[in-house]
Design a protein around this motif. Structure first.
Motif, PDB file in Angstrom:
ATOM      1  N   GLU A   9      -1.769  61.915   6.560  1.00 46.90           N
ATOM      2  CA  GLU A   9      -1.499  60.719   5.775  1.00 46.90           C
ATOM      3  C   GLU A   9      -0.445  61.074   4.744  1.00 46.90           C
ATOM      4  O   GLU A   9      -0.557  62.073   4.046  1.00 46.90           O
ATOM      5  CB  GLU A   9      -2.778  60.237   5.082  1.00 46.90           C
ATOM      6  CG  GLU A   9      -2.611  58.929   4.358  1.00 46.90           C
ATOM      7  CD  GLU A   9      -3.932  58.345   3.891  1.00 46.90           C
ATOM      8  OE1 GLU A   9      -3.902  57.566   2.929  1.00 46.90           O
ATOM      9  OE2 GLU A   9      -4.973  58.657   4.471  1.00 46.90           O
ATOM     10  N   ASN A  68       0.632  54.208   1.688  1.00 44.88           N
ATOM     11  CA  ASN A  68       0.121  55.310   2.500  1.00 44.88           C
ATOM     12  C   ASN A  68       0.297  54.993   3.976  1.00 44.88           C
ATOM     13  O   ASN A  68      -0.074  53.915   4.429  1.00 44.88           O
ATOM     14  CB  ASN A  68      -1.357  55.558   2.202  1.00 44.88           C
ATOM     15  CG  ASN A  68      -1.570  56.084   0.806  1.00 44.88           C
ATOM     16  OD1 ASN A  68      -0.662  56.627   0.188  1.00 44.88           O
ATOM     17  ND2 ASN A  68      -2.766  55.913   0.290  1.00 44.88           N
ATOM     18  N   VAL A  70      -0.638  56.423   7.772  1.00 38.15           N
ATOM     19  CA  VAL A  70      -1.486  57.327   8.538  1.00 38.15           C
ATOM     20  C   VAL A  70      -0.808  57.545   9.881  1.00 38.15           C
ATOM     21  O   VAL A  70      -0.688  56.627  10.680  1.00 38.15           O
ATOM     22  CB  VAL A  70      -2.909  56.752   8.727  1.00 38.15           C
ATOM     23  CG1 VAL A  70      -3.760  57.698   9.557  1.00 38.15           C
ATOM     24  CG2 VAL A  70      -3.556  56.472   7.377  1.00 38.15           C
ATOM     25  N   HIS A 101      -9.916  55.578  11.171  1.00 39.26           N
ATOM     26  CA  HIS A 101      -9.015  55.071  10.135  1.00 39.26           C
ATOM     27  C   HIS A 101      -9.028  53.542  10.116  1.00 39.26           C
ATOM     28  O   HIS A 101      -9.044  52.923   9.054  1.00 39.26           O
ATOM     29  CB  HIS A 101      -7.594  55.590  10.353  1.00 39.26           C
ATOM     30  CG  HIS A 101      -7.497  57.074  10.249  1.00 39.26           C
ATOM     31  ND1 HIS A 101      -7.367  57.876  11.354  1.00 39.26           N
ATOM     32  CD2 HIS A 101      -7.545  57.903   9.188  1.00 39.26           C
ATOM     33  CE1 HIS A 101      -7.322  59.132  10.967  1.00 39.26           C
ATOM     34  NE2 HIS A 101      -7.435  59.178   9.655  1.00 39.26           N
TER      35      HIS A 101
END
Length: 140
Positions: A67, A74, A76, A83
């Protein structure tokens, strides 16, 4: 947080708007709850597979995806079902909180049912995230 000011011609219009917002929030929440159950099963299967593979590979844990933060957002990389599960759970909690706040607001608007139609009165409603927080009654 989104703050807005809406104008209504009657207290009944405010109640109708809150009832509509409650209905839409319930529908949205139900959609996310269905999606949550689907992804929860997928995340559980994925977790079990990782555990089995880790056991046979002799490793303690398979490294989760990375991440990174870019301009405050953010990202990922190589996101897994877990997630998505975390993200949907956050949305569900938020929708549930909004629904409770809307239901409290609706409960607080019981007086509006008794006022009925009003002439020469405007109602300015301050909303935060679609939930009425303050009503200004203005005589015109």
């Amino acid at each position: 947080m989104v703050v807005s000011l809406k104008e209504f011609d009657s207290a009944i219009e405010i109640v109708k708007a809150v009832d509509q917002e409650i209905s839409e929030t319930k529908n949205t929440l139900n959609g996310y709850l269905r999606r949550l159950e689907d992804i929860r099963m997928l995340a559980e299967r994925s977790r079990r597979i990782r555990e089995i593979v880790s056991k046979f590979a002799g490793k303690k844990a398979i490294v989760e995806s990375a991440e990174v933060s870019v301009s405050g957002i953010n990202l990922v990389l190589e996101a897994k079902a877990v997630h998505e599960l975390v993200a949907i759970e956050e949305v569900v909690r938020s929708q549930q909180e909004k629904l409770v706040a809307l239901q409290r607001a609706r409960e607080g608007l019981k007086w509006a049912d008794q006022i009925g139609e009003t002439e020469e009165v405007k109602f300015l409603v301050l909303e935060k995230n679609g939930v009425p927080e303050r009503i200004l009654i203005r005589y015109i």
